[in-house]
Design an enzyme around this catalytic site. Structure first.
Site, short mmCIF file in Angstrom:
data_model
loop_
_atom_site.label_atom_id
_atom_site.label_comp_id
_atom_site.label_asym_id
_atom_site.label_seq_id
_atom_site.Cartn_x
_atom_site.Cartn_y
_atom_site.Cartn_z
CB SER A 1 -59.02 86.81 -68.22
OG SER A 1 -59.30 87.35 -67.04
CE LYS B 1 -55.33 88.21 -65.79
NZ LYS B 1 -56.15 87.93 -66.81
N GLY C 1 -50.68 104.08 -67.59
CA GLY C 1 -50.55 103.32 -66.46
C GLY C 1 -51.51 103.64 -65.37
N PRO C 2 -51.54 102.75 -64.27
CG PRO C 2 -50.84 100.84 -62.72
CD PRO C 2 -50.90 101.29 -64.34
CB THR D 1 -45.92 112.91 -63.11
OG1 THR D 1 -47.12 112.62 -63.21
CG2 THR D 1 -45.41 114.18 -62.94
#
Length: 814
Positions: free
Chosen positions: A693, A736, A370-371, A377
């Site tokens: 998309s 979104k 993930g970002p 962590t």
């Protein structure tokens, strides 16, 4: 009286004899790096042709020369300008010739100053004048002489190197002038400093300067003596210890305790207590036996001792208890982290299965993807806490050496086990939670590929016998719960990725960030800044304002930093005497943090032709983007701007091809594109945009521009379009849809296959929006455009599309 200006003679040595005592014409011999002082004897070696010629000529006649120091010692043929003005008039006592060189014993007579140079072919010849010493026989001068003599004697006692004859000369009865020259000749200083002493004619000043220099030498000599004394003491101590150890060994051998005594007995005891596997214990005892037979000064003994220490320090049989309360573990995960429902469910499922299956179950290899800043962590620490196990974290970012993972061979100096074995040793148990952070940032170079070295460790089927190059014995990693983290999967090699159980972390939406900040971050920062709820209160509207206008990220790191900034400023106000409770609202946020950094994108205020709202996913979460289309006279060119990526450019081309192929059904002339250019632009041109998309939104905007029908401003969509007009599913639905809700959109068009993804969207967002799930562009146009296209054309389009999709596949001809 001076006669040199009126007499004419043919040779220089005649003029020396007949001129006055003070002025003489003598040969000048340059010296590279030495000084001859008056009243001193020296032995010099000469090899330069001019010096040899001057010595030969002088020795055959008057035996008087003047030695002068060169300004630059590197010059081989110095000229008049390269010499100092003051030198020493000297007498050649004796001279020996050998192999093109001359060794001469000379005695310094007096200081002389060069007045002028005389022409001569073979060597330098100059008119010089003797410089008399300036001296007053005072008590101060006598005291200086006595002090200098004592200091010199002290220097000799401290180890100053001086030949015996010179020492005796200095210690004899000497005039102040002679004493100063004798001591100056043996000082350990540079030639330029000695030249300065030579140029001093004031004897008192000369004595003071020499005393100062000799005092500095005494300090250096004293330090050298102390260092030598300490070194000697250490050497004697070491030699004494060696002797005592050898005696101890001899005594132990006589008593029959030599093989099992001292350190060897201790190591064997540690091997026994470590409860190693049988084959490992045999190897450890073999190494200890080898150490016992080896001399302690053998360099290899240190390597063996370190190796045995590593073997006995590993937790071969020590492990944390596995009797874990599943409900309590679930509560710990919920208390430490908000959201992350799927991840928590996976951990609780693992605990439940482990409780039933026990040791038969193999620990999973989880990979959190993930970002940055979404809690990957920190969740690893919470897992260890919930399991009641030790936590070990190793950062793999930037590692390029395979030995970092599997260790170095013992043949190398300074060899160590790899980071996995080191982490197990630090944990002290064989079943910790082991986090391998940033696994997607491992590099590779000539030293090997570290990701390949991880294949064995991260495979539950074979990591029960993990082999480290340093240990050279298998270690069981099957009870270790490995957790890896990554920002992306693309850079992880396929073989390694296949061993990982991927758990994706999506970015937090605004509501989730608000709850995390309110329930976790504010409390954490209050404690860190020494504040309490009685001193500061952060309003909900201030938090929302802060999230919307001062952060743009998928995680919450930047949000935490901004909260910390506010608390620092409040702490300063309190420290400066503010007594009232500080209430932070949206106005205070702007005061503390400065002007707004980010502005939320809001939907259009009226329906526009050639303008449609698309939905985009970014690392900072979801966002809306406006797709603008303009038509102009031209030759059918498609112009794309807004820093679009290759995939998005292809989506624009596919949209244009779809419209051209279905021009008739859309009510357009078949050759409509031949006399116009179509310009597609996505604002915020400085931000790169890519992905398929936006295909449906681009197609709708172009159709709107061509048909002059406005697009409903309350509608937004996402979905990939094909050349046949089909709408394909996309990712990032949660982000979104949330972005559409935040921007004031009321209707959202999604691909039909994405209907199941609404489960992840917050209920309050779904409640405020109307959703349309579509399969084809014709459905999109019917929803997005404010006016319907010709019904007949649309019906024909749907029939032709249905016939195309359900037509039988062509067979190959025989």
């Amino acid at each position: 009286m001076k006669f040199n200006k009126v007499l004419t003679v043919s040779t220089w040595y005649d003029r020396v004899l007949i001129e006055t005592v003070m002025e003489k014409i003598v040969p000048i011999i340059p010296i590279r790096d030495g000084i001859i002082f008056p009243n001193t004897d020296s032995v010099l070696t000469f090899g330069r042709p001019k010096s040899l010629s001057a010595l030969e000529s002088s020795f055959a006649h008057a035996r008087v020369v003047a030695f002068v120091l060169q300004k630059n010692a590197r010059l081989n043929e110095p000229t008049q300008e390269d010499l100092h003005d003051i030198g020493t008039l000297s007498h050649i006592e004796r001279m020996i010739r050998s192999d093109g060189e001359i060794n001469a014993q000379v005695k310094g007579l007096s200081r002389v100053k060069i007045l002028s140079f005389e022409p001569h072919d073979s060597f330098l010849l100059a008119k010089v004048i003797e410089l008399a010493d300036e001296i007053k026989d005072t008590e101060e001068v006598k005291a200086l002489c006595n002090h200098l003599t004592n200091q010199f004697r002290k220097a000799i006692n401290f180890g100053k190197s001086v030949d015996f004859l010179t020492f005796m000369n200095i210690m004899s009865e000497n005039s102040p002038s002679e004493l100063s020259d004798l001591v100056a000749s043996v000082l350990d200083i540079k030639p330029t400093e000695k030249q300065a002493l030579l140029e001093m004619t004031d004897v008192k000043l000369r004595l003071e300067k020499i005393t100062e220099i000799l005092t500095k030498e005494l300090k250096v000599l004293d330090l050298e003596r102390k260092i030598a004394s300490k070194t000697q003491e250490r050497f004697e101590k070491g030699a004494r210890e060696v002797m005592l150890r050898e005696r101890l060994k001899t005594i132990e051998k006589e008593l029959g305790e030599g093989d099992e005594g001292g350190e060897i007995r201790e190591l064997l005891e540690k091997v026994k207590k470590a409860k190693m596997p049988e084959d490992v214990e045999i190897k450890a005892k073999k190494e200890v036996s080898k150490l016992a037979q080896m001399n302690q000064f053998n360099p290899e003994s240190g390597y063996i001792r370190n190796y045995v220490d590593w073997l006995v320090s590993l937790p071969w049989s020590t492990e944390s208890k596995n009797d874990v309360d599943v409900k309590n573990a679930e509560k710990i995960l919920d208390d430490d982290h908000f959201g992350l429902k799927k991840v928590k469910e996976r951990i609780v499922e693992y605990l439940a299965v482990h409780k039933l299956a026990g040791k038969k179950m193999k620990s999973p290899i989880l990979c959190f993807v993930g970002p940055p800043g979404v809690g990957k962590t920190s969740l690893g620490k919470s897992i260890a806490k919930a399991l009641g196990r030790k936590f070990v974290r190793v950062s793999l970012g930037g590692i390029r050496d395979e030995a970092e993972i599997r260790g170095h061979r013992r043949t190398y100096v300074g060899a160590l086990p790899g980071r996995i074995i080191q982490g197990i040793k630090d944990a002290g148990t064989k079943n910790p939670v082991f986090m391998l952070d940033e696994i997607d940032k491992i590099g590779a170079d000539f030293r090997g590929d570290p990701s390949s070295a991880l294949l064995e460790a991260l495979d539950p089927e074979q990591n029960n016998a993990f082999s480290d190059h340093y240990l050279e014995v298998p270690f069981d990693l099957s009870n270790v719960m490995f957790v890896t983290t990554a920002n992306m999967l693309d850079t992880i090699p396929p073989a390694l990725r296949d061993r990982l159980e991927i758990i994706s972390f999506s970015g937090y939406i605004q509501n989730e960030k608000f709850k995390i900040a309110k329930d976790f971050l504010i409390k954490k920062q209050m404690e860190a800044h020494g504040l309490t709820s009685f001193i500061i209160e952060v309003k909900d509207d201030a938090l929302k304002f802060l999230i919307d206008h001062y952060t743009r990220e998928a995680g919450v790191r930047s949000l935490e930093r901004q909260i910390a900034t506010i608390f620092r400023k409040v702490a300063r106000m309190i420290a400066e005497g503010e007594k009232k409770k500080v209430i932070v609202d949206s106005k205070k946020v702007e005061k503390f943090l400065g002007p707004i950094k980010f502005r939320s994108t809001i939907a259009e205020k009226k329906d526009e032709v050639g303008m449609f709202t698309g939905l985009a996913w970014t690392e900072a979460g979801g966002d809306i983007l406006f797709i603008e289309v303009a038509l102009m006279p031209g030759k059918g060119q498609l112009i794309l701007t807004g820093q679009l990526g290759d995939v998005m450019k292809e989506s624009c081309q596919a949209a244009m091809s779809y419209i051209r192929a279905r021009a008739k059904q859309l009510g357009l002339a078949e050759s409509f594109y031949q006399k116009i250019d179509v310009h597609v632009h996505v604002p915020e041109g400085a931000v790169p945009k890519d992905g398929p998309s936006a295909g449906g939104a681009i197609t709708t905007a172009i159709v709107s521009a061509l048909t002059k029908i406005p697009v409903n401003r309350k509608v937004a969509m996402t979905g990939e379009v094909t050349l046949r007009g089909r709408i394909l599913e996309i990712g990032g639905v949660k982000e979104k849809v949330t972005a559409a809700h935040r921007a004031g959109v009321k209707i959202v068009i999604l691909p039909k296959e994405n209907k199941r993804d609404l489960e992840d969207v917050p209920k309050e967002v779904i409640r405020d929006l109307k959703f349309h799930f579509v399969n084809h562009m014709d459905e999109v146009l019917g929803i997005a455009l404010t006016k319907n296209l010709k019904k007949k054309n649309l019906a024909q389009a749907m029939e032709s599309e249905h016939a195309f999709l359900h037509a039988p596949s062509p067979t190959q001809a025989d």
